[in-house]
Design a protein around this motif. Structure first.
Motif, PDB file in Angstrom:
ATOM      1  N   THR A  50      11.764  -1.946   8.578  1.00 45.03           N
ATOM      2  CA  THR A  50      12.533  -1.653   7.367  1.00 45.03           C
ATOM      3  C   THR A  50      11.746  -0.648   6.546  1.00 45.03           C
ATOM      4  OG1 THR A  50      11.551  -3.613   6.305  1.00 45.03           O
ATOM      5  CG2 THR A  50      13.761  -3.856   7.241  1.00 45.03           C
ATOM      6  N   LEU A  51      12.460   0.235   5.852  1.00 40.89           N
ATOM      7  CA  LEU A  51      11.831   1.253   5.025  1.00 40.89           C
ATOM      8  C   LEU A  51      12.436   1.218   3.630  1.00 40.89           C
ATOM      9  CD1 LEU A  51      12.079   2.659   8.136  1.00 40.89           C
ATOM     10  CD2 LEU A  51      10.758   4.397   6.929  1.00 40.89           C
ATOM     11  N   LEU A  52      11.666   1.670   2.679  1.00 41.72           N
ATOM     12  CA  LEU A  52      12.137   1.752   1.299  1.00 41.72           C
ATOM     13  C   LEU A  52      11.332   2.797   0.544  1.00 41.72           C
ATOM     14  CD1 LEU A  52       9.784   0.209  -0.589  1.00 41.72           C
ATOM     15  CD2 LEU A  52      10.810  -1.800   0.474  1.00 41.72           C
ATOM     16  N   TYR A  53      11.898   3.273  -0.546  1.00 38.91           N
ATOM     17  CA  TYR A  53      11.206   4.177  -1.462  1.00 38.91           C
ATOM     18  C   TYR A  53      10.928   3.424  -2.757  1.00 38.91           C
ATOM     19  CZ  TYR A  53      11.943   8.448   1.281  1.00 38.91           C
ATOM     20  OH  TYR A  53      11.904   9.417   2.249  1.00 38.91           O
ATOM     21  N   VAL A  54       9.769   3.690  -3.351  1.00 42.04           N
ATOM     22  CA  VAL A  54       9.405   3.074  -4.617  1.00 42.04           C
ATOM     23  C   VAL A  54       8.641   4.105  -5.434  1.00 42.04           C
ATOM     24  CG1 VAL A  54       7.279   2.109  -3.642  1.00 42.04           C
ATOM     25  CG2 VAL A  54       8.232   1.116  -5.734  1.00 42.04           C
ATOM     26  N   TYR A  55       8.887   4.127  -6.736  1.00 36.18           N
ATOM     27  CA  TYR A  55       8.161   5.057  -7.598  1.00 36.18           C
ATOM     28  C   TYR A  55       6.676   4.714  -7.606  1.00 36.18           C
ATOM     29  CZ  TYR A  55      12.621   6.747  -9.404  1.00 36.18           C
ATOM     30  OH  TYR A  55      13.871   7.305  -9.528  1.00 36.18           O
ATOM     31  N   GLN A  56       5.853   5.742  -7.599  1.00 30.95           N
ATOM     32  CA  GLN A  56       4.411   5.535  -7.510  1.00 30.95           C
ATOM     33  C   GLN A  56       3.829   4.866  -8.745  1.00 30.95           C
ATOM     34  OE1 GLN A  56       2.414   9.180  -6.391  1.00 30.95           O
ATOM     35  NE2 GLN A  56       3.848   9.602  -4.713  1.00 30.95           N
ATOM     36  N   ASP A  57       4.532   4.933  -9.881  1.00 30.91           N
ATOM     37  CA  ASP A  57       4.033   4.288 -11.084  1.00 30.91           C
ATOM     38  C   ASP A  57       4.603   2.878 -11.276  1.00 30.91           C
ATOM     39  OD1 ASP A  57       6.634   4.890 -11.670  1.00 30.91           O
ATOM     40  OD2 ASP A  57       6.204   6.171 -13.407  1.00 30.91           O
ATOM     41  N   ASN A  58       5.362   2.390 -10.293  1.00 28.68           N
ATOM     42  CA  ASN A  58       5.922   1.045 -10.353  1.00 28.68           C
ATOM     43  C   ASN A  58       4.972   0.083  -9.642  1.00 28.68           C
ATOM     44  OD1 ASN A  58       7.482  -1.256 -10.487  1.00 28.68           O
ATOM     45  ND2 ASN A  58       9.358  -0.273  -9.776  1.00 28.68           N
ATOM     46  N   GLU A  59       3.853  -0.198 -10.286  1.00 25.11           N
ATOM     47  CA  GLU A  59       2.802  -0.995  -9.651  1.00 25.11           C
ATOM     48  C   GLU A  59       3.231  -2.419  -9.307  1.00 25.11           C
ATOM     49  OE1 GLU A  59      -0.683  -0.761 -12.028  1.00 25.11           O
ATOM     50  OE2 GLU A  59      -0.894   1.429 -11.809  1.00 25.11           O
ATOM     51  N   PRO A  60       4.000  -3.113 -10.156  1.00 25.12           N
ATOM     52  CA  PRO A  60       4.429  -4.471  -9.766  1.00 25.12           C
ATOM     53  C   PRO A  60       5.231  -4.480  -8.471  1.00 25.12           C
ATOM     54  CG  PRO A  60       4.757  -4.134 -12.111  1.00 25.12           C
ATOM     55  CD  PRO A  60       4.408  -2.795 -11.550  1.00 25.12           C
ATOM     56  N   ALA A  61       6.142  -3.508  -8.308  1.00 32.91           N
ATOM     57  CA  ALA A  61       6.941  -3.465  -7.087  1.00 32.91           C
ATOM     58  C   ALA A  61       6.074  -3.118  -5.880  1.00 32.91           C
ATOM     59  CB  ALA A  61       8.069  -2.447  -7.239  1.00 32.91           C
ATOM     60  N   ILE A  62       5.151  -2.179  -6.048  1.00 33.83           N
ATOM     61  CA  ILE A  62       4.269  -1.810  -4.941  1.00 33.83           C
ATOM     62  C   ILE A  62       3.437  -3.015  -4.504  1.00 33.83           C
ATOM     63  CG2 ILE A  62       2.300  -0.375  -4.285  1.00 33.83           C
ATOM     64  CD1 ILE A  62       3.411   1.780  -6.158  1.00 33.83           C
ATOM     65  N   GLY A  63       2.937  -3.784  -5.466  1.00 35.81           N
ATOM     66  CA  GLY A  63       2.177  -4.978  -5.124  1.00 35.81           C
ATOM     67  C   GLY A  63       3.025  -5.992  -4.373  1.00 35.81           C
ATOM     68  N   LEU A  64       4.274  -6.135  -4.772  1.00 37.31           N
ATOM     69  CA  LEU A  64       5.182  -7.049  -4.079  1.00 37.31           C
ATOM     70  C   LEU A  64       5.384  -6.616  -2.634  1.00 37.31           C
ATOM     71  CD1 LEU A  64       7.469  -9.243  -3.970  1.00 37.31           C
ATOM     72  CD2 LEU A  64       9.012  -7.419  -4.733  1.00 37.31           C
ATOM     73  N   TYR A  65       5.625  -5.324  -2.424  1.00 37.22           N
ATOM     74  CA  TYR A  65       5.889  -4.842  -1.074  1.00 37.22           C
ATOM     75  C   TYR A  65       4.651  -4.941  -0.190  1.00 37.22           C
ATOM     76  CZ  TYR A  65      10.038  -2.972  -3.381  1.00 37.22           C
ATOM     77  OH  TYR A  65      11.197  -2.840  -4.111  1.00 37.22           O
ATOM     78  N   ARG A  66       3.493  -4.643  -0.730  1.00 43.10           N
ATOM     79  CA  ARG A  66       2.268  -4.782   0.052  1.00 43.10           C
ATOM     80  C   ARG A  66       2.053  -6.229   0.474  1.00 43.10           C
ATOM     81  NH1 ARG A  66      -0.939  -0.357   0.378  1.00 43.10           N
ATOM     82  NH2 ARG A  66      -0.725   1.308  -1.197  1.00 43.10           N
ATOM     83  N   ALA A  67       2.291  -7.150  -0.444  1.00 42.49           N
ATOM     84  CA  ALA A  67       2.125  -8.574  -0.119  1.00 42.49           C
ATOM     85  C   ALA A  67       3.105  -9.015   0.953  1.00 42.49           C
ATOM     86  CB  ALA A  67       2.310  -9.418  -1.380  1.00 42.49           C
ATOM     87  N   ALA A  68       4.260  -8.344   1.033  1.00 41.18           N
ATOM     88  CA  ALA A  68       5.265  -8.690   2.037  1.00 41.18           C
ATOM     89  C   ALA A  68       5.011  -8.006   3.372  1.00 41.18           C
ATOM     90  CB  ALA A  68       6.655  -8.319   1.530  1.00 41.18           C
ATOM     91  N   GLY A  69       3.969  -7.163   3.448  1.00 43.80           N
ATOM     92  CA  GLY A  69       3.624  -6.520   4.708  1.00 43.80           C
ATOM     93  C   GLY A  69       3.982  -5.060   4.808  1.00 43.80           C
ATOM     94  N   TYR A  70       4.431  -4.450   3.720  1.00 39.71           N
ATOM     95  CA  TYR A  70       4.769  -3.028   3.741  1.00 39.71           C
ATOM     96  C   TYR A  70       3.514  -2.180   3.559  1.00 39.71           C
ATOM     97  CZ  TYR A  70       9.784  -3.911   3.501  1.00 39.71           C
ATOM     98  OH  TYR A  70      11.072  -4.305   3.781  1.00 39.71           O
ATOM     99  N   GLU A  71       3.519  -1.015   4.189  1.00 41.58           N
ATOM    100  CA  GLU A  71       2.431  -0.052   4.066  1.00 41.58           C
ATOM    101  C   GLU A  71       2.998   1.308   3.676  1.00 41.58           C
ATOM    102  OE1 GLU A  71       0.476  -0.016   7.815  1.00 41.58           O
ATOM    103  OE2 GLU A  71      -0.516  -1.970   7.513  1.00 41.58           O
ATOM    104  N   VAL A  72       2.212   2.086   2.959  1.00 44.35           N
ATOM    105  CA  VAL A  72       2.653   3.421   2.540  1.00 44.35           C
ATOM    106  C   VAL A  72       2.641   4.346   3.750  1.00 44.35           C
ATOM    107  CG1 VAL A  72       2.147   5.418   1.106  1.00 44.35           C
ATOM    108  CG2 VAL A  72       1.853   3.108   0.178  1.00 44.35           C
ATOM    109  N   LEU A  73       3.795   4.927   4.046  1.00 48.06           N
ATOM    110  CA  LEU A  73       3.927   5.858   5.159  1.00 48.06           C
ATOM    111  C   LEU A  73       3.783   7.298   4.697  1.00 48.06           C
ATOM    112  CD1 LEU A  73       4.585   6.058   8.207  1.00 48.06           C
ATOM    113  CD2 LEU A  73       7.003   6.226   7.573  1.00 48.06           C
ATOM    114  N   HIS A  74       4.227   7.578   3.477  1.00 51.49           N
ATOM    115  CA  HIS A  74       4.141   8.935   2.932  1.00 51.49           C
ATOM    116  C   HIS A  74       4.198   8.852   1.422  1.00 51.49           C
ATOM    117  CE1 HIS A  74       4.777  13.225   2.377  1.00 51.49           C
ATOM    118  NE2 HIS A  74       5.819  12.950   1.617  1.00 51.49           N
ATOM    119  N   SER A  75       3.467   9.737   0.756  1.00 46.59           N
ATOM    120  CA  SER A  75       3.472   9.792  -0.706  1.00 46.59           C
ATOM    121  C   SER A  75       3.871  11.190  -1.147  1.00 46.59           C
ATOM    122  CB  SER A  75       2.084   9.444  -1.275  1.00 46.59           C
ATOM    123  OG  SER A  75       1.730   8.116  -0.955  1.00 46.59           O
TER     124      SER A  75
END
Length: 329
Positions: free
Chosen positions: A284-309
């Motif tokens: 699964t893929l998704l986009y998230v704003y780089q300044d949305n730290e709470p969402a990024i933390g949620l996705y990392r905890a769920a197993g997501y990794e940054v593919l491109h910035s």
């Protein structure tokens, strides 16, 4: 807004009727993007160049993945099918139900699997199911949730109330277009609601609030939503492995503020992974704003990794840069 668990904002695009069933609409800042919904047919797949308005000429490619062997799907997890009575009993005790892709006589995916999708969080606190598009009150609750999460306050506070009303009307219009024109076999809007035990436990803080996601006194009803689709956009496909024909895209996820940090967002993400099984996908893929730290933390905890910035341009002006994140299993 930094605490909003949103991936992409809802948008409004006035599209030619002949193309509406082939498109998926997304808004990034002030830019409306129209994506081609990938066809998982064994005969061909159509891919559209993202743009505002009618799609570019479609390019057909044979589906090389059709007919491949896949492990069976359980709620939120991809595991081999049970081969012994003991394994079957263990899966039954864990409350994990398989989601088998549904196909017609021609081998094309149908909406049956997505329509039957049900997910219960491991602790039994959250229930996820498809949005009931025939329930006007439920659709309104989702619109209210997304309006609160995605609305950008007007520069003049005196005009913010009117601006928010207009934005809410746009969100409702776009929601109706998605539910009406997006192919049901390639798009699903999932909603999460607390189990009865959670409703009673949190009844004092949310009952009778009348806010988004409230279903009346003691009945919070739907408190979150996520949209899941199978799409093919050239910009994203270029960052994936060669030969990738499409991907499972997670978007527009939001949870009511009063119900955040209780596991609702994790349940929505797990259900999105389950929905990917309807297309025999393992990512699964998704986009998230780089300044949305709470969402990024949620996705990392769920197993997501940054593919491109994305890079910030024009000295910090313009569109907010995003991360493209991916989870594979």
């Amino acid at each position: 807004m930094t605490s909003s668990l949103s991936v992409c904002q809802p948008a409004v695009a006035h599209l030619p009727p002949l193309h509406k069933q082939q498109l998926f609409v997304e808004q990034r800042g002030s830019t409306v993007r129209v994506h081609g919904l990938a066809s998982r047919s064994c005969r061909a797949r159509q891919q559209h160049q993202p743009r505002c308005g009618a799609p570019a000429a479609a390019a057909s490619q044979p589906c090389s993945k059709h007919g491949s062997q896949r492990p069976s799907w359980r709620q939120g997890f991809l595991t081999p099918a049970a081969t012994t009575r003991q394994e079957a009993e263990q899966q039954q005790e864990e409350g994990l139900a398989p989601l088998t892709p549904s196909k017609d006589a021609n081998g094309n995916f149908t909406s049956a699997a997505l329509a039957s999708l049900r997910y219960t969080s491991p602790d039994g606190s959250w229930l996820v199911r498809p949005l009931n598009k025939d329930d006007a009150a439920e659709v309104r609750r989702i619109v209210a949730l997304q309006t609160e999460a995605f609305h950008t306050p007007a520069a003049l506070p005196a005009l913010d109330g009117m601006a928010k009303k207009f934005f809410e009307a746009e969100v409702l219009s776009e929601m109706q277009k998605k539910l009406r024109f997006n192919p049901e076999e390639l798009f699903v809007s999932l909603v999460v609601e607390p189990a009865p035990g959670m409703q009673q436990q949190a009844g004092g803080s949310s009952s009778g609030s009348g806010g988004a996601g409230s279903g009346g006194a003691g009945q919070p009803g739907v408190v979150g939503v996520v949209e899941v689709s199978y799409i093919a956009t050239r910009e994203t496909l270029a960052r994936l492995e060669p030969g990738t024909e499409g991907f499972c895209y997670v978007a527009s996820m939001v949870v009511a503020p009063a119900w955040r940090r209780r596991g609702a967002a994790q349940a929505l993400l797990a259900a999105a992974e389950l929905a990917a099984g309807a297309w025999e996908e393992r990512q699964t893929l998704l986009y998230v704003y780089q300044d949305n730290e709470p969402a990024i933390g949620l996705y990392r905890a769920a197993g997501y990794e940054v593919l491109h910035s994305e890079k910030r341009r024009f000295g910090g002006l313009g569109a907010r840069p995003r991360h493209l994140m991916r989870k594979r299993w």
